[in-house]
Design a protein around this motif. Structure first.
Motif, PDB file in Angstrom:
ATOM      1  N   GLY A 348       0.806  -1.211   0.000  1.00 35.38           N
ATOM      2  CA  GLY A 348       0.000   0.000   0.000  1.00 35.38           C
ATOM      3  C   GLY A 348       0.840   1.262   0.000  1.00 35.38           C
ATOM      4  N   ALA A 349       0.164   2.404  -0.011  1.00 36.18           N
ATOM      5  CA  ALA A 349       0.829   3.705  -0.046  1.00 36.18           C
ATOM      6  C   ALA A 349      -0.127   4.757   0.498  1.00 36.18           C
ATOM      7  N   ASP A 350       0.406   5.703   1.254  1.00 34.88           N
ATOM      8  CA  ASP A 350      -0.417   6.790   1.787  1.00 34.88           C
ATOM      9  C   ASP A 350      -0.684   7.865   0.746  1.00 34.88           C
ATOM     10  N   ILE A 351       0.273   8.031  -0.187  1.00 37.64           N
ATOM     11  CA  ILE A 351       0.218   9.105  -1.178  1.00 37.64           C
ATOM     12  C   ILE A 351       0.281   8.489  -2.561  1.00 37.64           C
ATOM     13  N   MET A 352      -0.387   9.123  -3.514  1.00 33.68           N
ATOM     14  CA  MET A 352      -0.307   8.713  -4.911  1.00 33.68           C
ATOM     15  C   MET A 352      -0.173   9.975  -5.778  1.00 33.68           C
ATOM     16  N   TYR A 353       0.742   9.930  -6.737  1.00 34.54           N
ATOM     17  CA  TYR A 353       0.847  10.994  -7.731  1.00 34.54           C
ATOM     18  C   TYR A 353       0.094  10.568  -8.988  1.00 34.54           C
ATOM     19  N   VAL A 354      -0.696  11.468  -9.535  1.00 31.95           N
ATOM     20  CA  VAL A 354      -1.499  11.179 -10.731  1.00 31.95           C
ATOM     21  C   VAL A 354      -1.156  12.204 -11.799  1.00 31.95           C
ATOM     22  N   ALA A 355      -0.814  11.715 -12.997  1.00 29.82           N
ATOM     23  CA  ALA A 355      -0.391  12.597 -14.089  1.00 29.82           C
ATOM     24  C   ALA A 355      -1.075  12.180 -15.381  1.00 29.82           C
ATOM     25  N   ASN A 374       7.631   6.898  -0.985  1.00 33.59           N
ATOM     26  CA  ASN A 374       7.193   5.509  -1.191  1.00 33.59           C
ATOM     27  C   ASN A 374       5.802   5.488  -1.822  1.00 33.59           C
ATOM     28  N   ALA A 375       5.670   6.284  -2.864  1.00 34.19           N
ATOM     29  CA  ALA A 375       4.361   6.477  -3.495  1.00 34.19           C
ATOM     30  C   ALA A 375       4.438   6.139  -4.984  1.00 34.19           C
ATOM     31  N   PRO A 376       3.357   5.632  -5.557  1.00 32.98           N
ATOM     32  CA  PRO A 376       3.334   5.336  -6.987  1.00 32.98           C
ATOM     33  C   PRO A 376       2.987   6.565  -7.826  1.00 32.98           C
ATOM     34  N   VAL A 377       3.345   6.498  -9.098  1.00 32.66           N
ATOM     35  CA  VAL A 377       2.872   7.446 -10.110  1.00 32.66           C
ATOM     36  C   VAL A 377       1.915   6.686 -11.010  1.00 32.66           C
ATOM     37  N   GLY A 399      -4.931   1.919   0.067  1.00 29.54           N
ATOM     38  CA  GLY A 399      -5.110   2.723   1.273  1.00 29.54           C
ATOM     39  C   GLY A 399      -4.612   4.141   1.123  1.00 29.54           C
ATOM     40  N   VAL A 400      -4.692   4.692  -0.063  1.00 23.45           N
ATOM     41  CA  VAL A 400      -4.198   6.042  -0.345  1.00 23.45           C
ATOM     42  C   VAL A 400      -5.072   7.072   0.358  1.00 23.45           C
ATOM     43  N   GLU A 401      -4.420   8.014   1.033  1.00 24.39           N
ATOM     44  CA  GLU A 401      -5.129   9.088   1.736  1.00 24.39           C
ATOM     45  C   GLU A 401      -5.012  10.429   1.027  1.00 24.39           C
ATOM     46  N   GLU A 402      -3.988  10.597   0.201  1.00 24.72           N
ATOM     47  CA  GLU A 402      -3.786  11.872  -0.499  1.00 24.72           C
ATOM     48  C   GLU A 402      -3.360  11.613  -1.930  1.00 24.72           C
ATOM     49  N   VAL A 403      -4.024  12.279  -2.866  1.00 26.16           N
ATOM     50  CA  VAL A 403      -3.673  12.196  -4.281  1.00 26.16           C
ATOM     51  C   VAL A 403      -3.096  13.537  -4.705  1.00 26.16           C
ATOM     52  N   ARG A 404      -1.917  13.501  -5.328  1.00 24.96           N
ATOM     53  CA  ARG A 404      -1.255  14.714  -5.794  1.00 24.96           C
ATOM     54  C   ARG A 404      -1.310  14.750  -7.316  1.00 24.96           C
ATOM     55  N   LEU A 405      -2.076  15.692  -7.830  1.00 26.68           N
ATOM     56  CA  LEU A 405      -2.211  15.847  -9.270  1.00 26.68           C
ATOM     57  C   LEU A 405      -1.025  16.634  -9.797  1.00 26.68           C
ATOM     58  N   VAL A 406      -0.470  16.191 -10.912  1.00 28.91           N
ATOM     59  CA  VAL A 406       0.703  16.838 -11.500  1.00 28.91           C
ATOM     60  C   VAL A 406       0.272  17.518 -12.796  1.00 28.91           C
ATOM     61  N   GLY A 407       0.407  18.832 -12.827  1.00 26.60           N
ATOM     62  CA  GLY A 407       0.030  19.588 -14.016  1.00 26.60           C
ATOM     63  C   GLY A 407      -1.258  20.366 -13.828  1.00 26.60           C
ATOM     64  N   SER A 408      -1.472  21.292 -14.737  1.00 30.52           N
ATOM     65  CA  SER A 408      -2.636  22.167 -14.676  1.00 30.52           C
ATOM     66  C   SER A 408      -3.903  21.411 -15.064  1.00 30.52           C
ATOM     67  N   GLU A 409      -5.030  22.133 -15.076  1.00 34.71           N
ATOM     68  CA  GLU A 409      -6.295  21.509 -15.462  1.00 34.71           C
ATOM     69  C   GLU A 409      -6.303  21.119 -16.933  1.00 34.71           C
ATOM     70  N   ALA A 410      -5.392  21.691 -17.723  1.00 38.10           N
ATOM     71  CA  ALA A 410      -5.253  21.255 -19.110  1.00 38.10           C
ATOM     72  C   ALA A 410      -4.628  19.870 -19.190  1.00 38.10           C
ATOM     73  N   SER A 411      -3.879  19.499 -18.165  1.00 39.33           N
ATOM     74  CA  SER A 411      -3.251  18.176 -18.121  1.00 39.33           C
ATOM     75  C   SER A 411      -4.122  17.164 -17.395  1.00 39.33           C
ATOM     76  N   VAL A 412      -4.610  17.534 -16.204  1.00 36.71           N
ATOM     77  CA  VAL A 412      -5.533  16.695 -15.434  1.00 36.71           C
ATOM     78  C   VAL A 412      -6.731  17.573 -15.098  1.00 36.71           C
ATOM     79  N   SER A 413      -7.866  17.251 -15.670  1.00 39.35           N
ATOM     80  CA  SER A 413      -9.011  18.154 -15.672  1.00 39.35           C
ATOM     81  C   SER A 413      -9.563  18.416 -14.275  1.00 39.35           C
ATOM     82  N   ALA A 414     -10.308  19.520 -14.173  1.00 39.92           N
ATOM     83  CA  ALA A 414     -10.985  19.837 -12.916  1.00 39.92           C
ATOM     84  C   ALA A 414     -12.008  18.763 -12.573  1.00 39.92           C
ATOM     85  N   GLY A 415     -12.663  18.206 -13.589  1.00 41.39           N
ATOM     86  CA  GLY A 415     -13.617  17.130 -13.335  1.00 41.39           C
ATOM     87  C   GLY A 415     -12.948  15.897 -12.782  1.00 41.39           C
TER      88      GLY A 415
END
Length: 525
Positions: A348-355, A374-377, A399-415
């Motif tokens: 598992g991981a507490d944090i996840m980066y999403v791009a 110790n987080a996945p991308v 068991g991720v508690e926080e997701v970190r979006l990488v890039g603006s809304e043009a990269s990862v949308s507001a929706g």
């Protein structure tokens, strides 16, 4: 509150805890006086009580206190750390100095009043002169240095950086730092040329300061920075081999397609945490340089990222002559990314980066930062109006508690962000005006071991292979990876290096075809 953690105090007298009648809210109070090292009262004072349970700060501030007196009232019962500082502390702040007590521990019961009297520690100063033999030449006549100072931690690493003002060189090569607490320090200097061109930095020898004894330090610097090195080969495959040479011996090697990026965008933190290199192949062949590295390392286990369109069965068969082969794949690049996260983070991981998985820069910049936690991308179809259910399942399973979006809304949308947040996890976004500024922002989110890393990596932001292999190495070393234009250095990358990271050395990834000579010298774009 970063500033307040650096303040040191030498004499603590706790007069006592005196029960008082509880208010309607059963609140508690802290009061007392603060004096200077010579025994005179502090004229300007701020007191901060940090509630260790909630993280909330309670402040007392007065620019003209009476005899250094203070009072904090209306405090809930609980455990606190109380910090004190005055105007001289603000002027002399020199970064976090971890050998100092991080405030006075106080435990308050309901309706209790505690008195604390404090005497601030005696301080000292450091002055000196920088010499630079070529900085006054015609080639460097526009060079302007600035000075920074760092305090050494008990483990020998260096703490946060305090930057002084800019000085025109060689008119005024002198520096001065006042109100320093006793300890071991070093001074750094960086040169930035106004009209574009080389810049560099260097550090003085360490100097130990004692209270009341001003220190003097003279040192020199050389331009361009002697600490810049390059890991490269004649092509992307050989460059990955050069990067692999920085890894220690291990029984595992990771393999990815070196001609297309999608299936391996989440590979860097997985390889980093395994301490094993990421080598590149073509879909249908193993380049000679890669075969040589495989022979040298003789791995018992090989992991392929992607399906047979990315790495064919014939390549898999050739790889199996070295050891057992495992393939991580899904129905498409997004499913492969999810399977990569499951494989690399079984606990598992507490944090996840999403791009965004439709392009490579943001995901590659995130790799070392993710590895530091110790987080996945994980990559997604960034412009989509909502996040896929498979991502929700992965978040819940890990068991991720926080997701970190990488890039603006043009990269990862507001929706996309809104749907992830609706799943009950915290969502943070790290975005800049372009891929280069985003690279700096996402690296600033990393849990790197030192505020001044031993080195930083720079790779091209217009092609993916060097950053793909280099991200695994940066993640293993616990240092950042920034991206750059091939022929020059953007202002955000330069700012990250000079003002943010201030690394001891820089390693460029790729040949001059990836990062040309002007980028090597950090020439402004």
């Amino acid at each position: 509150m970063r500033l307040h953690a650096a303040l040191g105090l030498s004499l603590l007298i706790v007069v006592g805890a005196v029960p008082v009648a509880a208010s309607a809210a059963d609140t508690a109070a802290i009061s007392g006086t603060v004096i200077l090292p010579d025994g005179s009262p502090v004229g300007s004072l701020e007191v901060i009580a940090l509630d260790l349970a909630t993280g909330e700060d309670y402040h007392f501030q007065d620019e003209s206190t009476t005899g250094g007196a203070f009072q904090l009232s209306g405090l809930p019962a609980g455990s606190y750390r109380v910090r004190f500082f005055h105007s001289a502390d603000l002027e002399g702040y020199a970064g976090e100095e971890p050998w100092l007590p991080q405030g006075v521990p106080v435990v308050l019961a309901e309706g209790e009043s505690t008195t604390i009297n404090y005497q601030l520690r005696e301080r000292t100063s450091l002055t000196g002169t920088l010499s630079c033999a070529i900085c006054g030449s015609s080639d460097y006549q526009y060079a302007h240095p600035f000075f920074s100072i760092q305090a050494q931690r008990p483990d020998g690493s260096w703490g946060a950086t305090r930057v002084n003002t800019f000085f025109p060189f060689p008119v005024d090569p002198n520096f001065s730092f006042a109100s320093l607490l006793p300890g071991t320090y070093r001074v750094g200097s960086a040169f930035e040329r106004e009209l574009s061109g080389p810049w560099g930095w260097g550090y003085s020898p360490a100097v130990t300061l004692v209270a009341g004894d001003p220190g003097v330090l003279n040192f020199s610097i050389t331009l361009p920075p002697a600490g810049t090195t390059r890991l490269s080969g004649p092509d992307r495959f050989a460059t990955a081999v050069a990067i692999a040479g920085q890894f220690p011996a291990s029984d595992t090697v990771f393999i990815a397609n070196g001609l297309n990026f999608p299936d391996a965008l989440g590979a860097a933190p997985v390889a980093a945490l395994a301490g094993s290199p990421l080598l590149l192949v073509t879909p249908d062949s193993i380049p000679a340089s890669v075969m040589g590295e495989l022979t040298r390392r003789d791995p018992a286990h090989i992991v392929i990222f992607g399906g047979t369109p990315s790495v064919s069965t014939s390549v898999e068969t050739a790889l199996s002559t070295f050891g057992d082969v495992r393939r991580i794949q899904g129905a498409d690049r997004f499913a492969t990314s999810i399977e990569t996260a499951r494989f690399g983070f079984p606990d598992g991981a507490d944090i996840m980066y999403v791009a965004n998985g439709l392009n490579f820069p943001d995901a590659l910049s995130a790799g070392p930062a993710a590895a530091s936690w110790n987080a996945p991308v994980v990559i997604v179809n960034g412009p989509a109006s909502s996040a896929p259910s498979a991502l929700r399942t992965l978040i819940e399973d890990l068991g991720v508690e926080e997701v970190r979006l990488v890039g603006s809304e043009a990269s990862v949308s507001a929706g996309m962000a809104a749907s992830i947040e609706s799943w009950g996890v915290t969502v943070q976004r790290y975005a800049g005006a372009d891929r280069y500024e985003t690279s700096w922002y996402v690296n600033s989110s990393g849990n790197f071991s030192d505020s001044t890393p031993a080195r930083a990596f720079i790779a091209s932001g217009t092609t993916f292979p060097d950053a793909l292999s280099g991200g695994a190495l940066a993640g293993m070393e616990g240092v950042p990876l920034l991206i750059s234009l091939p022929s020059c250095t953007t202002s955000s990358t330069r700012s990250a290096l000079i003002y943010g990271l201030n690394p001891e050395k820089v390693t460029l990834l790729g040949s001059t075809a990836s990062l040309a000579a002007p980028a090597t010298l950090f020439t402004r774009c």
